[in-house]
Design a protein around this motif. Sequence first.
Motif, PDB file in Angstrom:
ATOM      1  N   LYS A 267       0.843  -1.204   0.000  1.00 32.44           N
ATOM      2  CA  LYS A 267       0.000   0.000   0.000  1.00 32.44           C
ATOM      3  C   LYS A 267       0.874   1.249   0.000  1.00 32.44           C
TER       4      LYS A 267
ATOM      5  N   PHE B 130       2.178   1.842  -3.461  1.00 35.31           N
ATOM      6  CA  PHE B 130       1.105   2.361  -4.317  1.00 35.31           C
ATOM      7  C   PHE B 130       0.937   3.863  -4.103  1.00 35.31           C
ATOM      8  N   HIS B 131       0.857   4.277  -2.849  1.00 33.31           N
ATOM      9  CA  HIS B 131       0.668   5.704  -2.553  1.00 33.31           C
ATOM     10  C   HIS B 131       1.896   6.522  -2.949  1.00 33.31           C
TER      11      HIS B 131
ATOM     12  N   ASN C  94       1.818   7.086  -6.744  1.00 26.07           N
ATOM     13  CA  ASN C  94       0.552   7.562  -7.302  1.00 26.07           C
ATOM     14  C   ASN C  94       0.690   9.034  -7.690  1.00 26.07           C
ATOM     15  N   GLN C  95       0.836   9.275  -8.982  1.00 26.51           N
ATOM     16  CA  GLN C  95       1.077  10.629  -9.485  1.00 26.51           C
ATOM     17  C   GLN C  95      -0.106  11.567  -9.272  1.00 26.51           C
ATOM     18  N   ASN C  96      -1.282  11.024  -9.034  1.00 20.70           N
ATOM     19  CA  ASN C  96      -2.476  11.852  -8.882  1.00 20.70           C
ATOM     20  C   ASN C  96      -2.822  12.132  -7.423  1.00 20.70           C
ATOM     21  N   ALA C  97      -1.911  11.824  -6.521  1.00 21.17           N
ATOM     22  CA  ALA C  97      -2.202  11.994  -5.093  1.00 21.17           C
ATOM     23  C   ALA C  97      -1.171  12.912  -4.443  1.00 21.17           C
TER      24      ALA C  97
ATOM     25  N   PHE D 280       2.415  11.476  -3.649  1.00 20.80           N
ATOM     26  CA  PHE D 280       3.389  11.178  -4.703  1.00 20.80           C
ATOM     27  C   PHE D 280       4.792  11.609  -4.287  1.00 20.80           C
TER      28      PHE D 280
ATOM     29  N   SER E 119       2.975   8.840   2.427  1.00 17.36           N
ATOM     30  CA  SER E 119       2.595   7.533   1.890  1.00 17.36           C
ATOM     31  C   SER E 119       2.410   6.525   3.020  1.00 17.36           C
TER      32      SER E 119
END
Length: 156
Positions: free
Chosen positions: A8, A11-12, A15-18, A21, A27
Amino acid sequence: MATVLQSKWLFHYLNQNADTFFNAAESARAAKYKCKKEENFKKVGWDNKKRFEPQIAEWLNDEGLSESALKLKLISLLDAKETKFFQKDGKVIDQVNVEALGVQQKALDMALKMKGLYAPEKRDVNVDLKDKEAKAAVTGFFAGIMGVPSDQPKGD
């Protein structure tokens, strides 16, 4: 093998849209690590960043951000140009291509940092030693590494 929490976190982190990133501590928070102090989120983030370094490097390469590509981009920024427009009565009457000095300065600063060509930052450390033995030990240690004679008596 990575744990569910570590997966997880990764992933965070990627994650370019969060907002997470490339932010290791955020994260860790988003992955729901149970930390009581901020420095613990930072520690978890740092540990995971080190653990997943090969995967992160592979992801960067896949995104076109290999070490070589980044170096080439940095080199190109050292020659950056910009266009200045001149207007009169709301109409552009002339334009001139000039050196983009702000961009070039930031690129040069980054290049110098990458090469380690800046002098290390000076840090002041204040230690209040009330224990005479501890003070003597610290004074002797620093005198030894700095080549300054210590006024402390030497042992037998």
